[in-house]
Scaffold this motif. Structure first.
Motif, mmCIF file in Angstrom:
data_model
loop_
_atom_site.group_PDB
_atom_site.id
_atom_site.type_symbol
_atom_site.label_atom_id
_atom_site.label_comp_id
_atom_site.label_asym_id
_atom_site.label_seq_id
_atom_site.Cartn_x
_atom_site.Cartn_y
_atom_site.Cartn_z
ATOM 1 N N ASN A 124 0.832 -1.193 0.000
ATOM 2 C CA ASN A 124 0.000 0.000 0.000
ATOM 3 C C ASN A 124 0.876 1.256 0.000
ATOM 4 O OD1 ASN A 124 -1.858 2.077 0.561
ATOM 5 N ND2 ASN A 124 -3.139 0.728 1.789
ATOM 6 N N THR A 125 0.643 2.162 -0.958
ATOM 7 C CA THR A 125 1.461 3.372 -1.022
ATOM 8 C C THR A 125 1.275 4.259 0.205
ATOM 9 O OG1 THR A 125 -0.226 4.629 -2.246
ATOM 10 C CG2 THR A 125 1.401 3.395 -3.549
ATOM 11 N N LYS A 126 0.212 4.054 0.959
ATOM 12 C CA LYS A 126 -0.009 4.848 2.169
ATOM 13 C C LYS A 126 0.800 4.339 3.358
ATOM 14 C CE LYS A 126 -4.618 6.742 1.268
ATOM 15 N NZ LYS A 126 -6.021 6.793 1.732
ATOM 16 N N ASN A 127 1.406 3.174 3.207
ATOM 17 C CA ASN A 127 2.209 2.602 4.287
ATOM 18 C C ASN A 127 3.668 3.003 4.073
ATOM 19 O OD1 ASN A 127 3.619 1.069 6.146
ATOM 20 N ND2 ASN A 127 2.479 -0.814 5.747
ATOM 21 N N PRO A 128 4.234 3.870 4.926
ATOM 22 C CA PRO A 128 5.614 4.328 4.728
ATOM 23 C C PRO A 128 6.627 3.192 4.659
ATOM 24 C CG PRO A 128 4.512 5.651 6.405
ATOM 25 C CD PRO A 128 3.607 4.492 6.100
ATOM 26 N N ARG A 129 6.347 2.093 5.336
ATOM 27 C CA ARG A 129 7.286 0.966 5.329
ATOM 28 C C ARG A 129 7.305 0.249 3.985
ATOM 29 N NH1 ARG A 129 5.006 -2.063 10.565
ATOM 30 N NH2 ARG A 129 3.116 -1.392 9.477
ATOM 31 N N ASP A 130 6.278 0.464 3.164
ATOM 32 C CA ASP A 130 6.210 -0.193 1.857
ATOM 33 C C ASP A 130 6.821 0.644 0.737
ATOM 34 O OD1 ASP A 130 4.914 -2.328 2.994
ATOM 35 O OD2 ASP A 130 2.895 -1.712 2.346
ATOM 36 N N LEU A 131 7.093 1.920 0.983
ATOM 37 C CA LEU A 131 7.414 2.834 -0.115
ATOM 38 C C LEU A 131 8.720 2.495 -0.826
ATOM 39 C CD1 LEU A 131 6.260 6.343 1.125
ATOM 40 C CD2 LEU A 131 5.311 4.966 -0.735
ATOM 41 N N ILE A 132 9.754 2.106 -0.085
ATOM 42 C CA ILE A 132 11.025 1.793 -0.742
ATOM 43 C C ILE A 132 10.852 0.640 -1.719
ATOM 44 C CG2 ILE A 132 13.357 0.900 -0.398
ATOM 45 C CD1 ILE A 132 13.524 2.503 2.159
ATOM 46 N N GLU A 133 10.145 -0.395 -1.297
ATOM 47 C CA GLU A 133 9.939 -1.552 -2.167
ATOM 48 C C GLU A 133 9.012 -1.204 -3.330
ATOM 49 O OE1 GLU A 133 10.330 -5.275 -3.806
ATOM 50 O OE2 GLU A 133 11.540 -4.210 -2.315
ATOM 51 N N ILE A 134 8.009 -0.383 -3.077
ATOM 52 C CA ILE A 134 7.112 0.045 -4.157
ATOM 53 C C ILE A 134 7.893 0.792 -5.230
ATOM 54 C CG2 ILE A 134 5.284 1.716 -4.723
ATOM 55 C CD1 ILE A 134 3.902 0.864 -2.099
ATOM 56 N N ARG A 135 8.784 1.683 -4.824
ATOM 57 C CA ARG A 135 9.535 2.474 -5.795
ATOM 58 C C ARG A 135 10.604 1.649 -6.500
ATOM 59 N NH1 ARG A 135 9.555 7.732 -1.791
ATOM 60 N NH2 ARG A 135 7.374 8.285 -2.226
ATOM 61 N N ARG A 136 10.993 0.524 -5.918
ATOM 62 C CA ARG A 136 11.874 -0.394 -6.634
ATOM 63 C C ARG A 136 11.093 -1.147 -7.706
ATOM 64 N NH1 ARG A 136 13.473 -5.352 -7.279
ATOM 65 N NH2 ARG A 136 11.882 -6.216 -5.930
ATOM 66 N N ARG A 137 9.861 -1.499 -7.396
ATOM 67 C CA ARG A 137 9.048 -2.270 -8.339
ATOM 68 C C ARG A 137 8.406 -1.403 -9.418
ATOM 69 N NH1 ARG A 137 5.964 -6.899 -4.625
ATOM 70 N NH2 ARG A 137 7.688 -7.207 -3.162
ATOM 71 N N VAL A 138 8.164 -0.128 -9.108
ATOM 72 C CA VAL A 138 7.499 0.772 -10.052
ATOM 73 C C VAL A 138 8.470 1.885 -10.429
ATOM 74 C CG1 VAL A 138 5.511 2.259 -10.495
ATOM 75 C CG2 VAL A 138 5.277 0.271 -8.973
ATOM 76 N N GLY A 139 9.029 1.809 -11.620
ATOM 77 C CA GLY A 139 9.956 2.832 -12.097
ATOM 78 C C GLY A 139 9.214 3.914 -12.858
ATOM 79 N N LEU A 140 9.612 5.169 -12.641
ATOM 80 C CA LEU A 140 8.952 6.305 -13.279
ATOM 81 C C LEU A 140 9.975 7.137 -14.039
ATOM 82 C CD1 LEU A 140 6.587 8.290 -13.730
ATOM 83 C CD2 LEU A 140 7.046 9.230 -11.451
ATOM 84 N N VAL A 141 9.704 7.363 -15.331
ATOM 85 C CA VAL A 141 10.541 8.217 -16.164
ATOM 86 C C VAL A 141 9.740 9.472 -16.481
ATOM 87 C CG1 VAL A 141 11.775 8.454 -18.351
ATOM 88 C CG2 VAL A 141 11.764 6.261 -17.159
ATOM 89 N N PHE A 142 10.285 10.630 -16.084
ATOM 90 C CA PHE A 142 9.570 11.888 -16.250
ATOM 91 C C PHE A 142 9.590 12.359 -17.694
ATOM 92 C CE2 PHE A 142 11.130 12.661 -11.706
ATOM 93 C CZ PHE A 142 9.954 12.187 -11.153
ATOM 94 N N GLN A 143 8.663 13.276 -17.990
ATOM 95 C CA GLN A 143 8.591 13.869 -19.326
ATOM 96 C C GLN A 143 9.895 14.566 -19.694
ATOM 97 O OE1 GLN A 143 5.550 16.849 -19.654
ATOM 98 N NE2 GLN A 143 5.883 17.175 -21.830
#
Length: 270
Positions: free
Chosen positions: A68-87
């Motif tokens: 869950n993106t609302k769980n601070p403990r999950d954020l590092i793993e979420i951002r490893r799994r979901v890569g974002l390339v900006f415009q």
């Protein structure tokens, strides 16, 4: 799977709350290629930033493979799994050289140095950056910068890749080359038994035809969701919300409407 569950997003403003996204529900399956389109101000970039936790929902939730993106403990793993390339790649490139930029995310993830070197070399080769490895990113062309940004994200081996209008600042040959590299990358991941899902935010309707599915946003709501070709043939409906179908579909519609005169400028490419 990424699951968006009744997501709403509002920003505070002097005159009160400003609703950006309203009650969105959809999923992105592992390995799926989804295109996202919408007129300016429809909430596309805000949605992209909700999917990896840069922005948090005002209501509803976003789950990335159960995290869950609302769980601070999950954020590092979420951002490893979901890569974002900006415009604009200048907004995310921070290192002094190309190879250091590709290694930057790996260093933050504490990837062991031998594996880090191997991944950097692989990305330099895959994204045709070997000759540029010691160059300063700010000296590169727009297409080269975009490849550096994409290589840096892909070095972290995400399962989901979000591309926020990655070709809007590129010329046509650079746009074509970026898609060729992306297709080769997805094939390589599939051959290795891995799946890479892609969410492509684009202002070019022709690019949506590469996707398995197209989602259309308007005023923060999903107004269409289905096969790209079927949606893009709805020329008049898209025009009403400020979107333009590919030229071939506009010409096709004009030929079918024998009794209607369509101004030539409505058929021209932007």
């Amino acid at each position: 799977m990424i699951a968006v569950d009744h997501l709403s997003l509002a920003f505070s403003a002097p005159a009160g709350s400003n609703l950006i996204l309203s009650d969105l529900c959809f999923t992105i399956a592992a390995g799926e290629f989804v295109a996202l389109m919408g007129p300016n101000g429809s909430g596309k970039t805000s949605l992209a930033r909700c999917l990896n936790g840069i922005l948090l929902p005002s209501a509803g939730e976003v789950f990335v493979e159960g995290l869950n993106t609302k769980n601070p403990r999950d954020l590092i793993e979420i951002r490893r799994r979901v890569g974002l390339v900006f415009q604009n790649p200048d907004n995310q490139i921070v290192a002094p050289t190309v190879e250091r930029e590709i290694a930057f995310g790996l260093e933050n993830l504490a990837v062991p140095r031998p594996e880090m070197h191997a991944r950097v070399e692989e990305m330099l080769e895959r994204f045709e950056l070997i000759a540029l490895r010691t160059r300063a990113p700010h000296e590169l062309s727009g297409g080269e910068k975009q490849r550096v940004a994409l290589a840096g994200v892909m070095a972290m081996q995400p399962r989901y890749l979000i591309l926020d209008e990655p070709t809007s600042l590129l010329d046509y040959p650079s746009r074509v080359r970026l898609f060729e590299i992306l297709a080769a990358l997805r094939r390589a991941r599939a051959e290795a038994g891995e799946q890479l899902a892609v969410l492509l935010i684009s202002q070019f309707s022709e690019e949506a035809l590469f996707a398995d599915r197209l989602i259309v946003l308007h005023q923060g709501r999903i107004v269409m969701d289905g096969y790209p070709k079927e949606i893009l043939q709805r020329v008049e409906e898209l025009a009403q919300i400020g979107l333009q179908s590919p030229l071939e579909f506009r010409v096709q519609q004009a030929l079918l409407q024998k009794d209607k005169i369509i101004p030539l400028e409505d058929l021209m490419l932007e």
